[in-house]
Scaffold this active site. Structure first.
Site, mmCIF file in Angstrom:
data_model
loop_
_atom_site.group_PDB
_atom_site.id
_atom_site.type_symbol
_atom_site.label_atom_id
_atom_site.label_comp_id
_atom_site.label_asym_id
_atom_site.label_seq_id
_atom_site.Cartn_x
_atom_site.Cartn_y
_atom_site.Cartn_z
ATOM 1 N N LYS A 1 0.840 -1.204 0.000
ATOM 2 C CA LYS A 1 0.000 0.000 0.000
ATOM 3 C C LYS A 1 0.875 1.255 0.000
ATOM 4 O O LYS A 1 1.946 1.266 0.594
ATOM 5 C CB LYS A 1 -0.896 0.000 1.243
ATOM 6 C CG LYS A 1 -1.841 -1.190 1.308
ATOM 7 C CD LYS A 1 -2.520 -1.301 2.658
ATOM 8 C CE LYS A 1 -1.557 -1.637 3.766
ATOM 9 N NZ LYS A 1 -2.209 -1.983 5.051
ATOM 10 N N THR B 1 -6.885 9.650 8.685
ATOM 11 C CA THR B 1 -6.622 8.380 7.997
ATOM 12 C C THR B 1 -6.468 7.233 9.001
ATOM 13 O O THR B 1 -5.855 6.223 8.682
ATOM 14 C CB THR B 1 -5.354 8.479 7.131
ATOM 15 O OG1 THR B 1 -4.271 8.884 7.987
ATOM 16 C CG2 THR B 1 -5.523 9.449 5.986
ATOM 17 N N GLY C 1 -7.045 3.978 10.579
ATOM 18 C CA GLY C 1 -7.740 2.753 10.188
ATOM 19 C C GLY C 1 -7.832 2.512 8.691
ATOM 20 O O GLY C 1 -8.545 1.609 8.252
ATOM 21 N N THR C 2 -7.077 3.280 7.904
ATOM 22 C CA THR C 2 -7.156 3.065 6.441
ATOM 23 C C THR C 2 -6.727 1.648 6.053
ATOM 24 O O THR C 2 -7.364 1.022 5.203
ATOM 25 C CB THR C 2 -6.289 4.085 5.675
ATOM 26 O OG1 THR C 2 -5.006 4.156 6.299
ATOM 27 C CG2 THR C 2 -6.913 5.455 5.615
ATOM 28 N N GLY C 3 -5.639 1.171 6.674
ATOM 29 C CA GLY C 3 -5.123 -0.151 6.294
ATOM 30 C C GLY C 3 -6.106 -1.255 6.650
ATOM 31 O O GLY C 3 -6.354 -2.173 5.855
ATOM 32 N N CYS C 4 -6.684 -1.176 7.856
ATOM 33 C CA CYS C 4 -7.657 -2.200 8.284
ATOM 34 C C CYS C 4 -8.870 -2.182 7.350
ATOM 35 O O CYS C 4 -9.355 -3.243 6.920
ATOM 36 C CB CYS C 4 -8.141 -1.919 9.707
ATOM 37 S SG CYS C 4 -6.839 -1.862 10.931
HETATM 38 N N1 LIG Z 1 -4.176 10.363 1.990
HETATM 39 C C1 LIG Z 1 -4.620 9.335 1.253
HETATM 40 N N2 LIG Z 1 -5.298 9.563 0.100
HETATM 41 C C2 LIG Z 1 -5.771 8.536 -0.653
HETATM 42 N N3 LIG Z 1 -5.576 7.246 -0.333
HETATM 43 C C3 LIG Z 1 -4.901 6.946 0.793
HETATM 44 C C4 LIG Z 1 -4.395 7.965 1.652
HETATM 45 N N4 LIG Z 1 -3.789 7.374 2.710
HETATM 46 C C5 LIG Z 1 -3.918 6.046 2.530
HETATM 47 N N5 LIG Z 1 -4.571 5.772 1.365
HETATM 48 C C6 LIG Z 1 -4.930 4.449 0.853
HETATM 49 O O1 LIG Z 1 -5.458 3.719 1.943
HETATM 50 C C7 LIG Z 1 -5.062 2.338 1.871
HETATM 51 C C8 LIG Z 1 -4.311 1.973 3.140
HETATM 52 O O2 LIG Z 1 -2.973 2.413 2.994
HETATM 53 P P1 LIG Z 1 -1.992 2.788 4.164
HETATM 54 O O3 LIG Z 1 -2.459 4.034 4.822
HETATM 55 O O4 LIG Z 1 -0.610 2.793 3.583
HETATM 56 O O5 LIG Z 1 -2.172 1.576 5.171
HETATM 57 P P2 LIG Z 1 -1.867 1.468 6.733
HETATM 58 O O6 LIG Z 1 -3.036 2.095 7.449
HETATM 59 O O7 LIG Z 1 -1.758 -0.001 6.934
HETATM 60 O O8 LIG Z 1 -0.586 2.203 7.001
HETATM 61 C C9 LIG Z 1 -4.261 2.223 0.577
HETATM 62 O O9 LIG Z 1 -5.110 1.864 -0.491
HETATM 63 C C10 LIG Z 1 -3.724 3.630 0.377
HETATM 64 O O10 LIG Z 1 -3.400 3.896 -0.964
HETATM 65 C C1 LIG Z 2 -6.595 -2.629 17.154
HETATM 66 C C2 LIG Z 2 -5.866 -1.999 16.033
HETATM 67 N N1 LIG Z 2 -5.564 -2.737 14.946
HETATM 68 C C3 LIG Z 2 -4.893 -2.176 13.920
HETATM 69 C C4 LIG Z 2 -4.523 -0.851 13.958
HETATM 70 C C5 LIG Z 2 -3.759 -0.231 12.827
HETATM 71 O O1 LIG Z 2 -4.654 0.215 11.942
HETATM 72 P P1 LIG Z 2 -4.274 0.923 10.570
HETATM 73 O O2 LIG Z 2 -5.352 0.645 9.613
HETATM 74 O O3 LIG Z 2 -2.901 0.536 10.150
HETATM 75 O O4 LIG Z 2 -4.375 2.423 10.999
HETATM 76 P P2 LIG Z 2 -3.482 3.345 11.900
HETATM 77 O O5 LIG Z 2 -3.336 2.872 13.290
HETATM 78 O O6 LIG Z 2 -2.168 3.312 11.201
HETATM 79 O O7 LIG Z 2 -4.200 4.628 11.869
HETATM 80 C C6 LIG Z 2 -4.884 -0.108 15.085
HETATM 81 N N2 LIG Z 2 -4.556 1.201 15.179
HETATM 82 N N3 LIG Z 2 -5.542 -0.702 16.118
#
Ligand SMILES: Nc1ncnc2c1ncn2[C@@H]1O[C@H](COP(=O)(O)OP(=O)(O)O)[C@@H](O)[C@H]1O
Ligand SMILES: Cc1ncc(COP(=O)(O)OP(=O)(O)O)c(N)n1
Length: 268
Positions: A174, A207, A209-212
């Protein structure tokens, strides 16, 4: 026939990430959601204030209760916290022969708190990655798994190849952490072909929780029978809508909007 998806992950009391994000996303995409909780976190938009892991036995028991009665069509793992819980998750997946396994290798929350003990990365590589239909690391997670530094798309491709060789059928890195990019680009590799999923990068701090949410949408679509490429595309639309239609709640990094995608679908 109702499709069912299981998340093996941690609880986020703030509701934006973890089990809560996964179940909301499953529901929005029309899939019956089930959970095996690995840890309870005291968390809000300002950060992680406490982590309380469950025992590996508690995780195995939840998984067994599901496996014996409610076989999932797809399974997602999120926060697993330690090697013992990773082994419990892997053993349950193997024992029940679960397919469509999506590994979101959650390691560190955006605020910097550890959601996986660093010494547990090896257990994830040895026991869980080989069971995955697709793994969805962000860039720091892909670096931790592969040991390489990722600075450009060639590095991302190399990381995908390494992760595929570790046993993941597909790897999707990602691009959310590429803060200065104009586009948010995720790279998918199925062992043969690379494809890029792109969207306009949104300038927002909300953002959490975007990854989850992204990996839960991917899991729900796999449960419904989509291919990984199709499921990843829907997940990309789902997360884009969820980030764009911001909720503006909490004083810190707010959650995404889990109902924005369906709202858009209804308006089409
Ligand atoms: N600011 C943003 N604008 C558009 N898409 C985003 C943005 N931040 C994250 N994404 C998308 O959200 C999804 C989760 O990505 P990411 O944030 O890297 O994951 P994580 O939460 O695990 O760190 C991916 O599809 C990424 O491209
Ligand atoms: C309970 C719990 N699980 C996973 C995460 C991480 O979530 P993620 O989507 O990577 O978002 P951020 O924490 O990076 O905002 C979490 N925070 N809590």
């Amino acid at each position: 026939m109702v499709k069912k998806a299981l998340t093996i992950a941690g609880s986020d009391s703030g509701g934006g990430a973890g089990i809560q994000a996964d179940l909301k996303t499953f529901q929005e995409l029309g899939v019956f959601g089930m959970s095996a909780v690995t840890a309870v976190t005291a968390q809000n938009t300002l950060g992680v204030h406490g982590v309380f892991p469950l025992s590996a036995d508690a995780v195995s028991a939840q998984a067994a209760a599901i496996g014996e009665d409610l076989p999932p069509d797809a399974v997602k793992t999120g926060m697993l916290f330690n090697a013992e819980i990773i082994l419990a998750a892997a053993e349950s997946i193997e024992k029940f022969g679960w397919k469509n396994v999506v590994i979101d290798p959650v390691m560190i929350a955006k605020g910097g708190s550890a959601l996986l003990q660093s010494e547990a990365v090896k257990a994830m590589v040895d026991h869980l990655i080989p069971l995955s239909a697709v793994i969805t690391p962000n860039i720091p997670e892909a670096e931790a798994i592969t040991g390489i530094t990722i600075k450009n798309v060639e590095d991302k491709k190399e990381a995908c190849r390494i992760i595929h060789n570790l046993g993941a059928a597909s790897c999707l890195i990602k691009g959310g952490h590429e803060e200065n990019a104009e586009e948010s680009a995720d790279l998918l590799y199925d062992g043969k072909v690379f494809s890029i999923l792109k969207s306009k990068r949104i300038d927002t701090r909300h953002t959490h929780g975007t990854g989850c949410t992204f990996s839960a949408a991917l899991t729900a679509e796999l449960a419904k029978g989509s291919t990984i490429a199709e499921a990843a595309q829907t997940a990309k639309h789902f997360i884009q809508a969820a980030i764009e239609e911001t909720l503006e709640i909490g004083e810190g990094h707010g959650p995404t909007n889990h109902w924005a995608f369906q709202k858009r679908m209804r308006q089409l």
